[in-house]
Design an enzyme around this catalytic site. Structure first.
Site, PDB file in Angstrom:
ATOM      1  N   ASP A 201     -27.037 -10.337 -35.928  1.00  0.00           N
ATOM      2  CA  ASP A 201     -25.756  -9.762 -36.342  1.00  0.00           C
ATOM      3  C   ASP A 201     -25.770  -8.300 -35.901  1.00  0.00           C
ATOM      4  O   ASP A 201     -26.627  -7.525 -36.362  1.00  0.00           O
ATOM      5  CB  ASP A 201     -25.661  -9.883 -37.867  1.00  0.00           C
ATOM      6  CG  ASP A 201     -24.358  -9.317 -38.404  1.00  0.00           C
ATOM      7  OD1 ASP A 201     -23.766  -8.448 -37.721  1.00  0.00           O
ATOM      8  OD2 ASP A 201     -23.937  -9.728 -39.491  1.00  0.00           O
TER       9      ASP A 201
ATOM     10  N   ASP B 283       0.853  -1.192   0.000  1.00  0.00           N
ATOM     11  CA  ASP B 283       0.000   0.000   0.000  1.00  0.00           C
ATOM     12  C   ASP B 283       0.886   1.238   0.000  1.00  0.00           C
ATOM     13  O   ASP B 283       1.792   1.362   0.823  1.00  0.00           O
ATOM     14  CB  ASP B 283      -0.914   0.003   1.221  1.00  0.00           C
ATOM     15  CG  ASP B 283      -1.938   1.123   1.098  1.00  0.00           C
ATOM     16  OD1 ASP B 283      -2.746   1.067   0.153  1.00  0.00           O
ATOM     17  OD2 ASP B 283      -1.918   2.064   1.913  1.00  0.00           O
TER      18      ASP B 283
HETATM   19  C1  LIG Z   1       3.047   8.195  -5.792  1.00  0.00           C
HETATM   20  C2  LIG Z   1       2.771   7.261  -6.938  1.00  0.00           C
HETATM   21  C3  LIG Z   1       1.839   6.246  -6.813  1.00  0.00           C
HETATM   22  N1  LIG Z   1       1.573   5.396  -7.869  1.00  0.00           N
HETATM   23  C4  LIG Z   1       0.537   4.346  -7.759  1.00  0.00           C
HETATM   24  O1  LIG Z   1      -0.416   4.694  -6.789  1.00  0.00           O
HETATM   25  C5  LIG Z   1      -1.104   3.511  -6.366  1.00  0.00           C
HETATM   26  C6  LIG Z   1      -1.241   3.560  -4.862  1.00  0.00           C
HETATM   27  O2  LIG Z   1      -2.431   2.990  -4.473  1.00  0.00           O
HETATM   28  P1  LIG Z   1      -2.521   1.644  -3.624  1.00  0.00           P
HETATM   29  O3  LIG Z   1      -3.807   1.678  -2.889  1.00  0.00           O
HETATM   30  O4  LIG Z   1      -1.287   1.439  -2.848  1.00  0.00           O
HETATM   31  O5  LIG Z   1      -2.573   0.514  -4.755  1.00  0.00           O
HETATM   32  P2  LIG Z   1      -3.660   0.225  -5.879  1.00  0.00           P
HETATM   33  O6  LIG Z   1      -3.211   0.782  -7.191  1.00  0.00           O
HETATM   34  O7  LIG Z   1      -5.042   0.633  -5.420  1.00  0.00           O
HETATM   35  O8  LIG Z   1      -3.606  -1.342  -5.997  1.00  0.00           O
HETATM   36  P3  LIG Z   1      -3.896  -2.433  -4.840  1.00  0.00           P
HETATM   37  O9  LIG Z   1      -2.562  -2.946  -4.426  1.00  0.00           O
HETATM   38  O10 LIG Z   1      -4.747  -3.463  -5.509  1.00  0.00           O
HETATM   39  O11 LIG Z   1      -4.628  -1.756  -3.695  1.00  0.00           O
HETATM   40  C7  LIG Z   1      -0.237   2.342  -6.786  1.00  0.00           C
HETATM   41  O12 LIG Z   1      -0.867   1.684  -7.883  1.00  0.00           O
HETATM   42  C8  LIG Z   1       1.051   3.000  -7.261  1.00  0.00           C
HETATM   43  O13 LIG Z   1       1.646   2.247  -8.302  1.00  0.00           O
HETATM   44  C9  LIG Z   1       2.245   5.531  -9.067  1.00  0.00           C
HETATM   45  O14 LIG Z   1       1.988   4.795 -10.037  1.00  0.00           O
HETATM   46  N2  LIG Z   1       3.212   6.520  -9.174  1.00  0.00           N
HETATM   47  C10 LIG Z   1       3.499   7.382  -8.175  1.00  0.00           C
HETATM   48  O15 LIG Z   1       4.372   8.253  -8.344  1.00  0.00           O
END
Ligand SMILES: Cc1cn([C@@H]2O[C@H](COP(=O)(O)OP(=O)(O)OP(=O)(O)O)[C@@H](O)[C@H]2O)c(=O)[nH]c1=O
Length: 633
Positions: free
Chosen positions: A522, A88
């Protein structure tokens, strides 16, 4: 090799990444980790004020994400993974914790609060080791966090809004992506860049090293790191060691005392030489007989060079039904398999060994048996079997791809060269195709739909809709999944008469199955059934602009304001180089093309759909939802 051992320790394990983040998937896939992606359903709703420091919130969320997936896989799918990884990422500025913005206004608030200031990006990671005892799930959690400091330049209103309108902020913590356009906002980064992107790879590898190679005190080279406890670097580990499959049973082994035995071939990295060696190199003997390391070992290229062999081994083993023979814990010797598949013993043995080396079979002195993954996905009659798609890949795609060179030169699909008279679309010209060929194609589509339907069906809250029409919905897998998730929905599958004539054998059985309606027609020529949500799954990428125009105009015309169109396709990133599966699919040279998120958005908007939302599911298919404009627009 020095880098491989830590990741290599996970090769024989079922590793699951409990994350939908494409960035996390890419970071881990890039270092050769093999894993399944099962996005977590854990909602990020922990009470932030109950955590003394922000990183504890990130760690706890990561842990809950991973545990939810471990429990779900164990209970629902009776598949207990060995390791589940959850992560996270949060951004903190002052006392505030920023997660993903909920809308553009929220993104604006976040980015304005970061403008001209330094902030911290924390990623909490949980590595959950799972085992099943008396059918109960047992877990052992290792967690950590990494902090990176990032400073933003002063952002003008204009720049801010331009960035927000690019769509990039929406699925990213803090509302920016440092790896893409967001990089332009950044003045400096202190710490691990990949931690900002979403996964602290370096710290993760150190953690694995700590777990799988507990050091003896006298061999430890302490490495100073601001936020990581002292452990030996993972650079110092050699591949020539025995495997320890469970780090928890491995508390006293001293792996560093062993000499770096050169691997087969010329890959070699000495250990314990005091200095950090170049990692993952090809050793070449110079004129004085001294080994030198001129270049990084091209593992990725070697893997690609050999990729066709691996694919074909999987195809042939599937075609010969090897995985069917070895299902349900059946263990057979090569000679028994050879007899049953009517093949040579020596050929069969080589094929079985190839499958074992690819992680599809297990080999013991008693014989060969399926791995869990082969049992679930490769046995032909299993619910989630990919057998149908694998046979399609062997019998059809393989032949198309042997003509790739001509396809690239001419820019056209090579169906004619590969299959003689056959047309591109199996269902357009029935005189060339047998019922069996059509059924084979439907089986292939059915198997891929089984894999993707759940994530597509749950990508958005569809509870506001009453009736759905899945155009080209084939055997109705997505339709059934939709009804299961939304029991009040009336779902109709609309597909060509030849398809509808063959759907009965693909229908799920059981008392609790809510029926789905099938209508033959179709979608280019006939009237479409009425619905307030239309679905096009894996349709648009195969159609040229003219056909797309006919189809989308027709759907747009029939949609009332507030009705919607849901597309299920692979969404490319804006550079159109990821995910590779979509980019490689393009090489089939169909008259259509793969699109990025912004291209799908534009396409839907062009046909009167607004408020377009895109969900990257982390599965093979992503989902795009757009709502028909109300007349006020
Ligand atoms: C600061 C920053 C963040 N991110 C993305 O932000 C999401 C964080 O959200 P998360 O809740 O930790 O994850 P999620 O995307 O919701 O996926 P999940 O693990 O299923 O909860 C992740 O995607 C990261 O890459 C970037 O791609 N680049 C950046 O510079």
């Amino acid at each position: 090799m020095a880098l491989k051992p830590v990741i290599g320790k996970l090769v024989s394990k079922r590793v699951v990444l409990a994350s939908a983040s494409p960035r996390r998937q890419e970071i881990l896939a890039n270092v050769g980790l093999r894993f399944e992606v099962v996005p977590s359903w854990f909602k990020e709703t922990l009470e932030k004020s109950s955590f003394a420091v922000p990183y504890e919130y990130a760690i706890e969320t990561a842990k809950q994400k991973a545990l939810e997936v471990a429990n779900r896989m164990h209970l629902k799918h009776l598949r207990t993974p060995d390791i589940v990884i959850g992560a996270d990422t949060i951004v903190t500025v002052g006392k505030q914790i920023l997660e993903k913005p909920v809308d553009k206004q929220d993104a604006y608030k976040m980015l304005s609060s970061l403008s001209g200031k330094e902030h911290s990006v924390f990623t909490g990671v949980a590595i959950v080791h799972c085992s099943s005892k008396d059918n109960r799930l047992e877990t052992e959690v290792t967690d950590f966090y990494e902090e990176t400091k990032v400073k933003f330049a002063e952002l003008s209103e204009e720049l801010l809004w331009e960035y927000i309108h690019s769509g990039e902020p929406m699925d990213k913590a803090g509302g920016y992506g440092i790896q893409a356009l967001g990089g332009m906002l950044v003045e400096y980064v202190h710490g691990d860049f990949l931690n900002v992107v979403g996964f602290p790879l370096n710290h993760f590898c150190k953690k694995l090293a700590e777990l799988y190679y507990p050091p003896l005190k006298h061999t430890i080279q302490h490495v100073k790191h601001d936020s990581i406890p002292s452990v030996e670097t993972f650079e110092n580990l050699s591949d020539g060691e025995s495997d320890s499959s469970n780090p928890m049973q491995h508390k006293s082994a001293n792996k560093l005392e062993r000499n770096g035995v050169p691997l087969s071939g010329a890959i070699h990295t000495p250990v314990n030489s005091g200095s950090i060696q170049p990692v993952c190199t090809v050793a070449v003997e110079n004129q004085s007989g001294v080994m030198e390391y001129p270049a990084k070992f091209p593992s990725k290229i070697v893997e690609l060079m050999d990729g066709f062999r691996a694919s074909k081994a999987l195809f042939v083993a599937s075609k010969l039904k090897v995985f069917d023979l070895l299902k349900d814990k059946c263990i057979l010797k090569p000679v028994d398999v050879a007899n049953k598949i009517e093949a040579s013993v020596c050929g069969t043995e080589r094929l079985l060994d190839a499958c074992a080396s690819l992680g599809l079979l297990e080999k013991t002195h008693q014989g060969y048996s399926n791995t869990d993954s082969a049992n679930t996905y490769l046995v032909s009659d299993r619910e989630y079997s990919l057998h149908g798609y694998i046979i399609h890949s062997n019998d059809r795609l393989w032949h198309l791809f042997t003509h790739l060179e001509v396809a690239v030169k001419e820019g056209t699909m090579q169906t004619h060269q590969a299959f003689g008279k056959e047309t591109e679309d199996l269902f357009q010209d029935s005189s060339y195709h047998s019922v069996e060929a059509k059924q084979r194609f439907m089986t292939a589509m059915h198997s891929i739909a089984k894999l993707t339907a759940r994530d597509v069906a749950t990508a958005f809250d569809l509870s506001q809709f009453r009736s759905v029409c899945d155009l080209g919905g084939c055997t109705g897998v997505l339709a059934h999944e939709l009804v299961q998730k939304n029991p009040n929905l009336n779902v109709t599958v609309f597909d060509l008469p030849d398809v509808i004539a063959n759907v009965s054998c693909f229908q799920p059985s059981g008392q609790h199955i809510t029926p789905v309606a099938f209508t033959a027609g179709d979608f280019f020529k006939d009237n479409l059934p009425e619905a307030d949500l239309y679905i096009l799954s894996l349709i648009l990428h195969d159609l040229n602009d003219e056909k797309i125009h006919i189809l989308l105009s027709k759907i747009s015309a029939i949609c009332k304001p507030g009705s919607a169109l849901l597309l299920a396709e692979i969404v490319l990133d804006e550079e159109k180089t990821h995910p590779p599966r979509a980019v490689l699919q393009s090489l089939s040279m169909t008259e259509g093309k793969q699109r990025s998120g912004s291209e799908y958005k534009q396409l839907l908007e062009k046909y009167g759909f607004t408020n377009v939302q895109i969900k990257i599911t982390g599965n093979v298919l992503d989902a795009i939802l757009g709502f028909k404009k109300t007349s006020a627009h």
